[in-house]
Design an enzyme around this catalytic site. Structure first.
Site, PDB file in Angstrom:
ATOM      1  N   ILE A 147       0.877  -1.175   0.000  1.00 14.90           N
ATOM      2  CA  ILE A 147       0.000   0.000   0.000  1.00 14.90           C
ATOM      3  C   ILE A 147       0.914   1.225   0.000  1.00 14.90           C
ATOM      4  O   ILE A 147       1.510   1.563   1.023  1.00 14.90           O
ATOM      5  CB  ILE A 147      -0.958  -0.041   1.207  1.00 14.90           C
TER       6      ILE A 147
ATOM      7  N   TYR B 108      -0.405   3.018  -6.356  1.00 17.47           N
ATOM      8  CA  TYR B 108      -1.182   1.895  -5.810  1.00 17.47           C
ATOM      9  C   TYR B 108      -2.411   1.612  -6.681  1.00 17.47           C
ATOM     10  O   TYR B 108      -2.677   0.458  -7.041  1.00 17.47           O
ATOM     11  CB  TYR B 108      -1.594   2.251  -4.379  1.00 17.47           C
TER      12      TYR B 108
ATOM     13  N   ALA C 216      -2.942   2.309  -9.765  1.00 20.47           N
ATOM     14  CA  ALA C 216      -2.556   1.772 -11.079  1.00 20.47           C
ATOM     15  C   ALA C 216      -2.300   0.270 -10.984  1.00 20.47           C
ATOM     16  O   ALA C 216      -2.666  -0.496 -11.891  1.00 20.47           O
ATOM     17  CB  ALA C 216      -1.314   2.495 -11.604  1.00 20.47           C
TER      18      ALA C 216
HETATM   19  N1  NAP Z   1      -6.533  -1.589   4.292  1.00 26.85           N
HETATM   20  C1  NAP Z   1      -7.299  -0.978   3.394  1.00 26.85           C
HETATM   21  O1  NAP Z   1      -7.915   0.087   3.677  1.00 26.85           O
HETATM   22  C2  NAP Z   1      -7.449  -1.574   2.015  1.00 26.85           C
HETATM   23  C3  NAP Z   1      -8.327  -0.948   1.098  1.00 26.85           C
HETATM   24  C4  NAP Z   1      -8.460  -1.484  -0.174  1.00 26.85           C
HETATM   25  C5  NAP Z   1      -7.762  -2.633  -0.524  1.00 26.85           C
HETATM   26  N2  NAP Z   1      -6.920  -3.224   0.377  1.00 26.85           N
HETATM   27  C6  NAP Z   1      -6.170  -4.418  -0.061  1.00 26.85           C
HETATM   28  O2  NAP Z   1      -6.409  -5.467   0.870  1.00 26.85           O
HETATM   29  C7  NAP Z   1      -5.238  -6.311   0.929  1.00 26.85           C
HETATM   30  C8  NAP Z   1      -4.812  -6.466   2.380  1.00 26.85           C
HETATM   31  O3  NAP Z   1      -4.439  -5.182   2.871  1.00 26.85           O
HETATM   32  P1  NAP Z   1      -4.095  -4.930   4.406  1.00 26.85           P
HETATM   33  O4  NAP Z   1      -4.694  -3.631   4.778  1.00 26.85           O
HETATM   34  O5  NAP Z   1      -4.392  -6.149   5.194  1.00 26.85           O
HETATM   35  O6  NAP Z   1      -2.508  -4.732   4.303  1.00 26.85           O
HETATM   36  P2  NAP Z   1      -1.384  -4.948   5.429  1.00 26.85           P
HETATM   37  O7  NAP Z   1      -1.973  -4.844   6.793  1.00 26.85           O
HETATM   38  O8  NAP Z   1      -0.278  -4.008   5.078  1.00 26.85           O
HETATM   39  O9  NAP Z   1      -0.924  -6.454   5.193  1.00 26.85           O
HETATM   40  C9  NAP Z   1      -0.265  -6.796   4.000  1.00 26.85           C
HETATM   41  C10 NAP Z   1       0.127  -8.267   4.049  1.00 26.85           C
HETATM   42  O10 NAP Z   1       0.869  -8.541   2.855  1.00 26.85           O
HETATM   43  C11 NAP Z   1       2.113  -9.145   3.219  1.00 26.85           C
HETATM   44  N3  NAP Z   1       3.131  -8.786   2.234  1.00 26.85           N
HETATM   45  C12 NAP Z   1       3.533  -7.543   1.862  1.00 26.85           C
HETATM   46  N4  NAP Z   1       4.509  -7.621   0.945  1.00 26.85           N
HETATM   47  C13 NAP Z   1       4.723  -8.942   0.719  1.00 26.85           C
HETATM   48  C14 NAP Z   1       5.611  -9.670  -0.115  1.00 26.85           C
HETATM   49  N5  NAP Z   1       6.506  -9.058  -0.914  1.00 26.85           N
HETATM   50  N6  NAP Z   1       5.556 -11.015  -0.090  1.00 26.85           N
HETATM   51  C15 NAP Z   1       4.674 -11.663   0.701  1.00 26.85           C
HETATM   52  N7  NAP Z   1       3.806 -11.033   1.519  1.00 26.85           N
HETATM   53  C16 NAP Z   1       3.848  -9.687   1.535  1.00 26.85           C
HETATM   54  C17 NAP Z   1       2.411  -8.617   4.630  1.00 26.85           C
HETATM   55  O11 NAP Z   1       3.218  -9.513   5.379  1.00 26.85           O
HETATM   56  P3  NAP Z   1       4.817  -9.472   5.523  1.00 26.85           P
HETATM   57  O12 NAP Z   1       5.208  -8.063   5.813  1.00 26.85           O
HETATM   58  O13 NAP Z   1       5.050 -10.425   6.665  1.00 26.85           O
HETATM   59  O14 NAP Z   1       5.341  -9.985   4.238  1.00 26.85           O
HETATM   60  C18 NAP Z   1       1.000  -8.622   5.216  1.00 26.85           C
HETATM   61  O15 NAP Z   1       0.678  -9.923   5.663  1.00 26.85           O
HETATM   62  C19 NAP Z   1      -4.183  -5.645   0.053  1.00 26.85           C
HETATM   63  O16 NAP Z   1      -4.184  -6.246  -1.219  1.00 26.85           O
HETATM   64  C20 NAP Z   1      -4.660  -4.212  -0.044  1.00 26.85           C
HETATM   65  O17 NAP Z   1      -4.201  -3.583  -1.212  1.00 26.85           O
HETATM   66  C21 NAP Z   1      -6.747  -2.720   1.632  1.00 26.85           C
END
Ligand code: NAP
Length: 261
Positions: free
Chosen positions: A93, A154, A156
């Site tokens: 993100i 992001y 994109a």
């Molecule tokens: N939060 C929001 O408001 C929101 C809104 C719209 C969409 N989303 C989408 O929902 C999904 C989950 O978001 P979230 O808010 O839960 O994000 P988050 O809290 O930042 O968690 C991201 C997860 O991805 C893992 N990760 C990151 N880079 C990685 C890599 N290179 N290889 C393997 N694992 C990786 C992280 O674990 P490690 O650091 O241990 O690798 C973590 O488990 C994402 O696709 C995000 O774009 C979120």
């Protein structure tokens, strides 16, 4: 909830060490699925698997590395005795204005959100064909409609992910490729990376009407994943937006955990 039981289904959740993915993994395990929790921090995934308290394993993988993606699928199949479904919750993100985004922002965000999703899917394909299972990708409401200033890198990548999912559907109709358009969600975005130049742009979100200041919970997103995996009618796209009253901007910014204005 639906016609297909989760009980005994072998599900890999990538991006499951934290945020929304971790909640999804715990939810699926509580419903009887055998879950592999995966992310770069293997030990945190092992903790999540222990918390799941059913047949669950924790695995390490950096999705920007092709060999690690292939290894993750092998480890999942070895650990769970097969693989039926995948949830791709992994996300970089990136909150940065386009004028400040150098190649490293673009490379990290595309490699994680798009290339990683493609490589994990490709490696899992033979197993998904056997199970006629599903892959669920977490997209974002910010990837469609009015542009969200301050997070153009992001958005994109999520727009590219959307198109990639449509092509997977076209090339492999035997597999379910589902997309969840996630709205702003509290208790998540734990690994978000911020550049201060984005903050002034982000403060315009409520005025532009792209975000109300209200937030979903990770549980709402887990509801949507459960719906997709249990529905007999092969749900493709689900949009999850919050119905709670908007927060004033200051509280909204503070709840994101970021040093926003
Ligand atoms: N939060 C929001 O408001 C929101 C809104 C719209 C969409 N989303 C989408 O929902 C999904 C989950 O978001 P979230 O808010 O839960 O994000 P988050 O809290 O930042 O968690 C991201 C997860 O991805 C893992 N990760 C990151 N880079 C990685 C890599 N290179 N290889 C393997 N694992 C990786 C992280 O674990 P490690 O650091 O241990 O690798 C973590 O488990 C994402 O696709 C995000 O774009 C979120």
């Amino acid at each position: 909830m639906g016609a297909r039981e989760l009980d005994g289904r072998r599900v890999l959740v990538v991006g499951a060490s934290a945020g929304i993915g971790r909640v999804i993994g715990l939810r699926l395990a509580a419903a009887g699925a055998h879950v592999a929790f995966a992310a770069r921090r293997r030990e945190v995934c092992e903790e999540a698997a222990a918390q799941a308290g059913s047949i669950a394993i924790g695995l390490g993988c950096d999705v920007t590395d092709e060999a690690q993606c292939a290894q993750l699928i092998e480890d999942t199949v070895a650990g769970l005795g097969g693989l039926d479904d995948v949830v791709y919750s992994t996300g970089a993100i990136s909150l940065v204005a386009l004028a400040d985004a150098d190649a490293s922002w673009w490379q990290r965000t595309f490699a994680t959100n798009v290339m990683g999703a493609a490589l994990i899917t490709r490696a899992a394909l033979p197993h998904l064909q056997r199970s006629t299972g599903s892959v669920v990708y977490l997209s974002s409401v910010s990837s469609i409609g009015t542009a969200w200033p301050g997070i153009g890198v992001y958005t994109a990548t999520k727009a590219a992910l959307n198109r990639m999912v449509e092509t997977w559907r076209s090339e492999h109709p035997e597999i379910g490729f589902a997309r969840i358009y996630v709205g702003p969600t509290g208790d998540s975005a734990t690994g978000a990376q911020y550049d201060e130049g984005a903050f002034g742009h982000m403060a315009r979100w409520t005025g532009l009407g792209v975000a109300s200041g209200a937030q979903c919970t990770p549980d709402c997103i887990a509801d949507a994943v459960e719906l997709v995996l249990t529905s007999a009618s092969r749900v493709w796209d689900v949009t999850v937006v919050p119905k709670d009253p908007p927060l004033p901007w200051g509280e909204y910014a503070a709840s994101s955990g970021a040093p926003m204005p």
